[in-house]
Design a protein around this motif. Structure first.
Motif, PDB file in Angstrom:
ATOM      1  N   ARG A  90       0.821  -1.216   0.000  1.00  0.00           N
ATOM      2  CA  ARG A  90       0.000   0.000   0.000  1.00  0.00           C
ATOM      3  C   ARG A  90       0.857   1.269   0.000  1.00  0.00           C
ATOM      4  NH1 ARG A  90      -5.077  -1.138   4.140  1.00  0.00           N
ATOM      5  NH2 ARG A  90      -5.406  -3.350   3.627  1.00  0.00           N
ATOM      6  N   ASN A  91       2.171   1.062   0.086  1.00  0.00           N
ATOM      7  CA  ASN A  91       3.104   2.187   0.169  1.00  0.00           C
ATOM      8  C   ASN A  91       2.796   3.071   1.379  1.00  0.00           C
ATOM      9  OD1 ASN A  91       5.381   3.583  -0.750  1.00  0.00           O
ATOM     10  ND2 ASN A  91       4.137   5.077  -1.859  1.00  0.00           N
ATOM     11  N   ALA A  92       2.302   2.442   2.431  1.00  0.00           N
ATOM     12  CA  ALA A  92       2.030   3.159   3.677  1.00  0.00           C
ATOM     13  C   ALA A  92       3.319   3.293   4.483  1.00  0.00           C
ATOM     14  CB  ALA A  92       0.971   2.427   4.489  1.00  0.00           C
ATOM     15  N   LYS A  93       3.363   4.274   5.350  1.00  0.00           N
ATOM     16  CA  LYS A  93       4.558   4.530   6.140  1.00  0.00           C
ATOM     17  C   LYS A  93       4.309   4.124   7.596  1.00  0.00           C
ATOM     18  CE  LYS A  93       6.552   6.078   2.491  1.00  0.00           C
ATOM     19  NZ  LYS A  93       7.519   5.182   1.782  1.00  0.00           N
ATOM     20  N   ILE A  94       4.254   2.812   7.795  1.00  0.00           N
ATOM     21  CA  ILE A  94       4.047   2.247   9.131  1.00  0.00           C
ATOM     22  C   ILE A  94       5.160   1.242   9.407  1.00  0.00           C
ATOM     23  CG2 ILE A  94       2.484   1.012  10.670  1.00  0.00           C
ATOM     24  CD1 ILE A  94       0.188   1.834   8.783  1.00  0.00           C
ATOM     25  N   SER A  95       5.875   1.438  10.476  1.00  0.00           N
ATOM     26  CA  SER A  95       6.945   0.514  10.865  1.00  0.00           C
ATOM     27  C   SER A  95       6.364  -0.621  11.704  1.00  0.00           C
ATOM     28  CB  SER A  95       8.007   1.262  11.682  1.00  0.00           C
ATOM     29  OG  SER A  95       8.930   0.364  12.256  1.00  0.00           O
ATOM     30  N   VAL A  96       6.762  -1.844  11.401  1.00  0.00           N
ATOM     31  CA  VAL A  96       6.355  -2.989  12.219  1.00  0.00           C
ATOM     32  C   VAL A  96       7.603  -3.647  12.801  1.00  0.00           C
ATOM     33  CG1 VAL A  96       4.214  -3.377  10.968  1.00  0.00           C
ATOM     34  CG2 VAL A  96       6.273  -4.550  10.218  1.00  0.00           C
ATOM     35  N   VAL A  97       7.536  -3.923  14.089  1.00  0.00           N
ATOM     36  CA  VAL A  97       8.699  -4.419  14.822  1.00  0.00           C
ATOM     37  C   VAL A  97       8.304  -5.635  15.641  1.00  0.00           C
ATOM     38  CG1 VAL A  97      10.520  -3.816  16.466  1.00  0.00           C
ATOM     39  CG2 VAL A  97       9.514  -2.031  15.011  1.00  0.00           C
ATOM     40  N   GLY A  98       9.141  -6.670  15.637  1.00  0.00           N
ATOM     41  CA  GLY A  98       8.916  -7.845  16.462  1.00  0.00           C
ATOM     42  C   GLY A  98       9.855  -7.861  17.656  1.00  0.00           C
ATOM     43  N   ILE A  99       9.319  -8.259  18.789  1.00  0.00           N
ATOM     44  CA  ILE A  99      10.155  -8.469  19.984  1.00  0.00           C
ATOM     45  C   ILE A  99       9.967  -9.930  20.375  1.00  0.00           C
ATOM     46  CG2 ILE A  99      10.666  -7.749  22.338  1.00  0.00           C
ATOM     47  CD1 ILE A  99       9.425  -5.033  21.638  1.00  0.00           C
ATOM     48  N   PRO A 100      11.021 -10.749  20.202  1.00  0.00           N
ATOM     49  CA  PRO A 100      10.886 -12.214  20.272  1.00  0.00           C
ATOM     50  C   PRO A 100      10.590 -12.739  21.667  1.00  0.00           C
ATOM     51  CG  PRO A 100      13.183 -11.595  19.984  1.00  0.00           C
ATOM     52  CD  PRO A 100      12.392 -10.333  19.888  1.00  0.00           C
TER      53      PRO A 100
ATOM     54  N   ILE B 277      13.327 -19.605  18.838  1.00  0.00           N
ATOM     55  CA  ILE B 277      13.439 -18.681  17.716  1.00  0.00           C
ATOM     56  C   ILE B 277      14.854 -18.753  17.164  1.00  0.00           C
ATOM     57  CG2 ILE B 277      13.313 -16.267  16.992  1.00  0.00           C
ATOM     58  CD1 ILE B 277      11.136 -15.871  19.080  1.00  0.00           C
ATOM     59  N   ASP B 278      14.956 -18.994  15.882  1.00  0.00           N
ATOM     60  CA  ASP B 278      16.246 -19.269  15.261  1.00  0.00           C
ATOM     61  C   ASP B 278      17.156 -18.038  15.250  1.00  0.00           C
ATOM     62  OD1 ASP B 278      17.986 -21.091  14.025  1.00  0.00           O
ATOM     63  OD2 ASP B 278      17.457 -20.378  12.029  1.00  0.00           O
ATOM     64  N   LEU B 279      18.452 -18.289  15.195  1.00  0.00           N
ATOM     65  CA  LEU B 279      19.533 -17.308  15.031  1.00  0.00           C
ATOM     66  C   LEU B 279      19.869 -16.529  16.299  1.00  0.00           C
ATOM     67  CD1 LEU B 279      18.736 -15.748  11.514  1.00  0.00           C
ATOM     68  CD2 LEU B 279      20.193 -17.704  12.037  1.00  0.00           C
ATOM     69  N   ILE B 280      18.875 -16.105  17.078  1.00  0.00           N
ATOM     70  CA  ILE B 280      19.149 -15.239  18.217  1.00  0.00           C
ATOM     71  C   ILE B 280      19.667 -16.049  19.405  1.00  0.00           C
ATOM     72  CG2 ILE B 280      17.348 -13.678  17.406  1.00  0.00           C
ATOM     73  CD1 ILE B 280      15.626 -14.537  19.761  1.00  0.00           C
ATOM     74  N   ASP B 281      20.384 -15.352  20.303  1.00  0.00           N
ATOM     75  CA  ASP B 281      20.950 -16.033  21.469  1.00  0.00           C
ATOM     76  C   ASP B 281      19.860 -16.661  22.324  1.00  0.00           C
ATOM     77  OD1 ASP B 281      23.353 -15.157  20.543  1.00  0.00           O
ATOM     78  OD2 ASP B 281      23.771 -13.775  22.198  1.00  0.00           O
ATOM     79  N   GLU B 282      18.867 -15.867  22.667  1.00  0.00           N
ATOM     80  CA  GLU B 282      17.733 -16.399  23.423  1.00  0.00           C
ATOM     81  C   GLU B 282      16.577 -15.415  23.381  1.00  0.00           C
ATOM     82  OE1 GLU B 282      18.374 -15.262  28.068  1.00  0.00           O
ATOM     83  OE2 GLU B 282      19.738 -16.783  27.281  1.00  0.00           O
ATOM     84  N   SER B 283      15.385 -15.921  23.555  1.00  0.00           N
ATOM     85  CA  SER B 283      14.195 -15.077  23.628  1.00  0.00           C
ATOM     86  C   SER B 283      13.927 -14.765  25.096  1.00  0.00           C
ATOM     87  CB  SER B 283      13.000 -15.779  22.992  1.00  0.00           C
ATOM     88  OG  SER B 283      12.872 -17.093  23.476  1.00  0.00           O
TER      89      SER B 283
END
Length: 441
Positions: free
Chosen positions: A196-206, A213-219
């Protein structure tokens, strides 16, 4: 995708505003410096990879360092933010909610912060859940309690409707706190926003106490989980030693990965067997679990067994493929199953045993975060806010190789993290318990 952009974080556009944070750009002045997008950490620290890059001239795979940027995308005075918590309960959720609110309000002067009630359901108007206004005063004490201040739910919702809700309410950034399913959901929301070309940031906190959850040290929540489980194992040991041929079985959470069971056994080294989803084992036959357990009782007259909820599913004849609202296969109860099989085995041998079964799962996951997790939650929240304000999107704030970084959500959701049965961590568990490398396999 080549190694240079494998972990590239997407941006909503050029950063045109100056950060209100009074930080430095000069090293040595004893004031924290702004982080540049060029600040990165090497992902693979092995000598093998290092030599490969030296020989080939290939740029090593790097992760973007987390932290506040001098130039930001959003003008703080015109920002509305939203926070949503999804999936099962986990220690530390309230700490993260509090951290995000405090960072948005006090670091960047953002006054409109919305709590989305009951997970992604709260973004569907037909569900009838009303938004919650979040202020520093409203969240200042929530870190002292377990659970989630906002409520949660499982299951996918209509992506288009959720983005409609964000746009209709003029929300500029969405912080989603959750595990694998939640992260896949917020990534899909981010993709729809991009279309939609909207300007909304989406962020995950694991968030997942299973630490899968893969790759990260720990959740976050994982350390609290095995911390809370440890005294339960101590008491279970007391029960086992209090009876001749006493056996206690403790079932801990761990649908696909056995990190809680393994870490709890290491933290409280009174456990004799740890059974996890990553390992196959048989009950009957030479060197099967029941025979090894029998030998243990002959020698020590008691045994403590810790089993992860997802362990031993191959032992069930009726392969139940029913799924829950999150799309996870509903597992059979391995704890009750083991209790019944152990009782039947020793009854057939006319041997006297006393079996106690303990399932503290919902107590563990509902506990407030311990001190270590509380620190981790606050730092994850701050880094998530800094990244969102810089216009970064579809990323998780996390820790890799003990460094705080931003990782694309698409990378951490490709597969679940598992215990490596050939790794040193699992070997430490075997050394602690004394159980054999394999049980009948």
């Amino acid at each position: 995708m080549d190694s240079k952009n494998h972990f590239q974080i997407e941006n909503l556009g050029p950063a045109k505003f100056k950060s209100p944070l009074q930080l430095s750009k000069v090293k040595g002045d004893k004031i924290f410096n702004f982080i540049s997008d060029a600040d990165r950490f090497v992902f693979d620290l092995s000598m093998e990879r290092y030599n490969h890059c030296l020989q080939t001239g290939e740029t090593p795979l790097c992760l973007e360092k987390a932290g506040p940027r001098h130039d930001i995308f959003f003008e703080p005075g015109n920002v509305s933010a939203a926070i949503v918590t999804c999936g099962g309960l986990c220690p530390g959720i309230n700490n993260v909610i509090r951290g995000v609110v405090m960072a948005l309000h006090y670091f960047y002067g953002i006054k409109r912060i919305i709590g989305i009630p009951y997970g992604y359901e709260g973004l569907i108007p037909e569900k009838g859940h009303e938004f919650v206004e979040l202020t520093p005063d409203k969240v200042k004490d929530i870190h002292q309690f377990g659970g989630t201040f906002l409520g949660s739910s499982r299951g996918a919702q209509d992506i288009s409707k959720m983005v409609d809700t964000l746009e209709n309410n003029n929300i500029n950034m969405l912080f989603a706190i959750g595990g694998d399913g939640t992260l896949k959901g917020v990534n899909a929301i981010g993709e729809e926003i991009m279309k939609r070309n909207a300007k909304i940031s989406v962020v995950g906190i694991p968030k997942t106490i299973d630490n899968d959850i893969d790759l990260i040290d720990e959740s976050f929540g994982y350390e609290t989980a095995f911390d809370v489980a440890s005294p339960i194992l101590r008491d279970a040991h007391n029960e086992a030693t209090g009876a001749y041929n006493g056996i206690t079985i403790i079932k801990l959470m761990g649908r696909d990965s056995g990190f809680i069971a393994a870490s709890a056994a290491l933290a409280m080294p009174v456990v004799n067997f740890v059974l996890i989803p990553e390992m196959d084992f048989t009950l009957e036959g030479e060197d099967g679990f029941l025979e090894v357990l029998e030998r243990r009782l002959e020698q020590k007259k008691h045994a403590v067994i810790v089993v992860a909820e997802g362990a031993g599913q191959q032992l069930f004849e009726d392969k139940n493929r029913v799924k829950d609202a999150s799309g996870n296969i509903k597992h059979e109860d391995i704890g009750i199953f083991l209790k019944e099989k152990i009782a039947a085995y020793f009854k057939a041998k006319a041997a006297s045993v006393t079996i106690k079964y303990i399932d503290p799962s919902y107590i563990v996951r509902s506990a407030p975060a311990n001190s270590s997790d509380s620190v981790y939650c606050s730092r994850l929240a701050y880094h998530a806010v800094h990244g969102a304000m810089a216009g970064k999107t579809k990323f998780v704030a996390s820790k890799v190789n003990n460094k705080y970084v931003y990782v694309p959500i698409s990378e951490v959701t490709k597969k679940r993290k598992k215990i490596d049965l050939e790794g040193e961590f699992w070997f430490s568990v075997l050394q602690s318990t004394g159980q054999p490398f394999s049980l009948g396999q």
